[in-house]
Design a protein around this motif. Sequence first.
Motif, PDB file in Angstrom:
ATOM      1  N   LEU A  42       4.702  17.817   8.658  1.00 40.33           N
ATOM      2  CA  LEU A  42       4.086  16.707   7.918  1.00 40.33           C
ATOM      3  C   LEU A  42       2.647  16.478   8.352  1.00 40.33           C
ATOM      4  O   LEU A  42       2.247  15.352   8.647  1.00 40.33           O
ATOM      5  N   ARG A  43       1.846  17.499   8.370  1.00 42.86           N
ATOM      6  CA  ARG A  43       0.467  17.381   8.842  1.00 42.86           C
ATOM      7  C   ARG A  43      -0.405  16.530   7.937  1.00 42.86           C
ATOM      8  O   ARG A  43      -1.416  16.005   8.366  1.00 42.86           O
ATOM      9  N   GLY A  44      -0.056  16.372   6.690  1.00 48.43           N
ATOM     10  CA  GLY A  44      -0.894  15.643   5.748  1.00 48.43           C
ATOM     11  C   GLY A  44      -0.798  14.133   5.845  1.00 48.43           C
ATOM     12  O   GLY A  44      -1.627  13.428   5.275  1.00 48.43           O
ATOM     13  N   LEU A  45       0.185  13.617   6.538  1.00 48.88           N
ATOM     14  CA  LEU A  45       0.356  12.171   6.633  1.00 48.88           C
ATOM     15  C   LEU A  45      -0.550  11.570   7.705  1.00 48.88           C
ATOM     16  O   LEU A  45      -0.978  12.256   8.629  1.00 48.88           O
ATOM     17  N   ASP A  46      -0.805  10.281   7.563  1.00 49.50           N
ATOM     18  CA  ASP A  46      -1.545   9.595   8.626  1.00 49.50           C
ATOM     19  C   ASP A  46      -0.640   9.503   9.863  1.00 49.50           C
ATOM     20  O   ASP A  46       0.575   9.634   9.755  1.00 49.50           O
ATOM     21  N   PRO A  47      -1.196   9.308  11.047  1.00 48.29           N
ATOM     22  CA  PRO A  47      -0.395   9.369  12.279  1.00 48.29           C
ATOM     23  C   PRO A  47       0.787   8.397  12.317  1.00 48.29           C
ATOM     24  O   PRO A  47       1.869   8.754  12.778  1.00 48.29           O
ATOM     25  N   TRP A  48       0.592   7.172  11.845  1.00 49.80           N
ATOM     26  CA  TRP A  48       1.683   6.202  11.888  1.00 49.80           C
ATOM     27  C   TRP A  48       2.831   6.618  10.969  1.00 49.80           C
ATOM     28  O   TRP A  48       4.000   6.599  11.365  1.00 49.80           O
ATOM     29  N   GLY A  49       2.536   7.034   9.758  1.00 46.97           N
ATOM     30  CA  GLY A  49       3.571   7.488   8.827  1.00 46.97           C
ATOM     31  C   GLY A  49       4.251   8.756   9.303  1.00 46.97           C
ATOM     32  O   GLY A  49       5.457   8.939   9.118  1.00 46.97           O
ATOM     33  N   ARG A  50       3.481   9.636   9.914  1.00 47.49           N
ATOM     34  CA  ARG A  50       4.042  10.873  10.452  1.00 47.49           C
ATOM     35  C   ARG A  50       5.016  10.572  11.587  1.00 47.49           C
ATOM     36  O   ARG A  50       6.090  11.170  11.672  1.00 47.49           O
ATOM     37  N   TRP A  51       4.653   9.622  12.463  1.00 50.08           N
ATOM     38  CA  TRP A  51       5.513   9.259  13.583  1.00 50.08           C
ATOM     39  C   TRP A  51       6.814   8.628  13.084  1.00 50.08           C
ATOM     40  O   TRP A  51       7.904   8.978  13.554  1.00 50.08           O
ATOM     41  N   ILE A  52       6.710   7.693  12.143  1.00 52.12           N
ATOM     42  CA  ILE A  52       7.904   7.035  11.591  1.00 52.12           C
ATOM     43  C   ILE A  52       8.812   8.051  10.901  1.00 52.12           C
ATOM     44  O   ILE A  52      10.037   8.041  11.085  1.00 52.12           O
ATOM     45  N   SER A  53       8.226   8.947  10.116  1.00 52.46           N
ATOM     46  CA  SER A  53       9.020   9.966   9.417  1.00 52.46           C
ATOM     47  C   SER A  53       9.687  10.919  10.399  1.00 52.46           C
ATOM     48  O   SER A  53      10.845  11.317  10.198  1.00 52.46           O
ATOM     49  N   ALA A  54       8.984  11.310  11.449  1.00 51.72           N
ATOM     50  CA  ALA A  54       9.541  12.245  12.426  1.00 51.72           C
ATOM     51  C   ALA A  54      10.709  11.627  13.190  1.00 51.72           C
ATOM     52  O   ALA A  54      11.747  12.268  13.376  1.00 51.72           O
ATOM     53  N   VAL A  55      10.559  10.388  13.610  1.00 49.10           N
ATOM     54  CA  VAL A  55      11.635   9.727  14.364  1.00 49.10           C
ATOM     55  C   VAL A  55      12.854   9.487  13.482  1.00 49.10           C
ATOM     56  O   VAL A  55      13.991   9.775  13.875  1.00 49.10           O
ATOM     57  N   SER A  56      12.633   8.984  12.265  1.00 49.83           N
ATOM     58  CA  SER A  56      13.774   8.727  11.384  1.00 49.83           C
ATOM     59  C   SER A  56      14.429  10.034  10.943  1.00 49.83           C
ATOM     60  O   SER A  56      15.659  10.108  10.822  1.00 49.83           O
ATOM     61  N   GLY A  57      13.645  11.081  10.739  1.00 47.38           N
ATOM     62  CA  GLY A  57      14.224  12.384  10.405  1.00 47.38           C
ATOM     63  C   GLY A  57      15.020  12.964  11.563  1.00 47.38           C
ATOM     64  O   GLY A  57      16.063  13.594  11.359  1.00 47.38           O
ATOM     65  N   ALA A  58      14.533  12.767  12.789  1.00 51.40           N
ATOM     66  CA  ALA A  58      15.256  13.251  13.965  1.00 51.40           C
ATOM     67  C   ALA A  58      16.599  12.538  14.119  1.00 51.40           C
ATOM     68  O   ALA A  58      17.616  13.175  14.398  1.00 51.40           O
ATOM     69  N   VAL A  59      16.603  11.233  13.919  1.00 51.21           N
ATOM     70  CA  VAL A  59      17.860  10.474  14.001  1.00 51.21           C
ATOM     71  C   VAL A  59      18.828  10.937  12.914  1.00 51.21           C
ATOM     72  O   VAL A  59      20.016  11.151  13.172  1.00 51.21           O
ATOM     73  N   ALA A  60      18.316  11.129  11.698  1.00 44.68           N
ATOM     74  CA  ALA A  60      19.171  11.587  10.594  1.00 44.68           C
ATOM     75  C   ALA A  60      19.735  12.980  10.876  1.00 44.68           C
ATOM     76  O   ALA A  60      20.923  13.238  10.631  1.00 44.68           O
ATOM     77  N   LEU A  61      18.918  13.876  11.408  1.00 40.78           N
ATOM     78  CA  LEU A  61      19.388  15.223  11.722  1.00 40.78           C
ATOM     79  C   LEU A  61      20.449  15.195  12.822  1.00 40.78           C
ATOM     80  O   LEU A  61      21.467  15.886  12.720  1.00 40.78           O
ATOM     81  N   ASP A  62      20.228  14.384  13.846  1.00 40.42           N
ATOM     82  CA  ASP A  62      21.230  14.247  14.905  1.00 40.42           C
ATOM     83  C   ASP A  62      22.550  13.731  14.357  1.00 40.42           C
ATOM     84  O   ASP A  62      23.625  14.228  14.717  1.00 40.42           O
ATOM     85  N   LEU A  63      22.476  12.746  13.484  1.00 40.44           N
ATOM     86  CA  LEU A  63      23.704  12.194  12.898  1.00 40.44           C
ATOM     87  C   LEU A  63      24.406  13.211  12.001  1.00 40.44           C
ATOM     88  O   LEU A  63      25.641  13.295  12.003  1.00 40.44           O
ATOM     89  N   LEU A  64      23.650  13.998  11.238  1.00 38.63           N
ATOM     90  CA  LEU A  64      24.262  15.016  10.386  1.00 38.63           C
ATOM     91  C   LEU A  64      24.954  16.105  11.208  1.00 38.63           C
ATOM     92  O   LEU A  64      26.050  16.550  10.857  1.00 38.63           O
ATOM     93  N   VAL A  65      24.321  16.520  12.291  1.00 35.13           N
ATOM     94  CA  VAL A  65      24.939  17.537  13.154  1.00 35.13           C
ATOM     95  C   VAL A  65      26.204  16.971  13.792  1.00 35.13           C
ATOM     96  O   VAL A  65      27.244  17.636  13.820  1.00 35.13           O
ATOM     97  N   ALA A  66      26.139  15.747  14.286  1.00 38.45           N
ATOM     98  CA  ALA A  66      27.323  15.128  14.900  1.00 38.45           C
ATOM     99  C   ALA A  66      28.450  14.964  13.881  1.00 38.45           C
ATOM    100  O   ALA A  66      29.616  15.249  14.185  1.00 38.45           O
TER     101      ALA A  66
END
Length: 112
Positions: A42-66
């Motif tokens: 997500l290089r095109g996003l501003d830093p705050w949006g990129r951080w929020i998207s990365a953290v929420s995507g990481a949580v979602a991926l962890d939950l999907l794997v579990a």
Amino acid sequence: MAAAVAGVGAILALADITSPLRGPLTLFFLLAAPGAAIASALRGLDPWGRWISAVSGAVALDLLVAEAMLATHRWSVTGGVVTIAAISVVGLLAPMVPARRLLGRAPGRRDS
């Protein structure tokens, strides 16, 4: 520094070392590894949006794997850490592969 802390968390979980730092560092790994992979895509996003998207995507991926591991009755801490690590490595390497190579087209070639 964050990569080193995440790596120590993965090693503690994979080696089944009893330590009071095992839980927090493994949790950090489970959030940082897929978060870094998502943020790199997500290089095109501003830093705050990129951080929020990365953290929420990481949580979602962890939950999907579990959820997938629980649904198939294959739950294990080691399996979860290895799966998240593999998905994260693929996610980190995917933006480096040019799209033309994935489509089977050479860079200078045009279809007639």
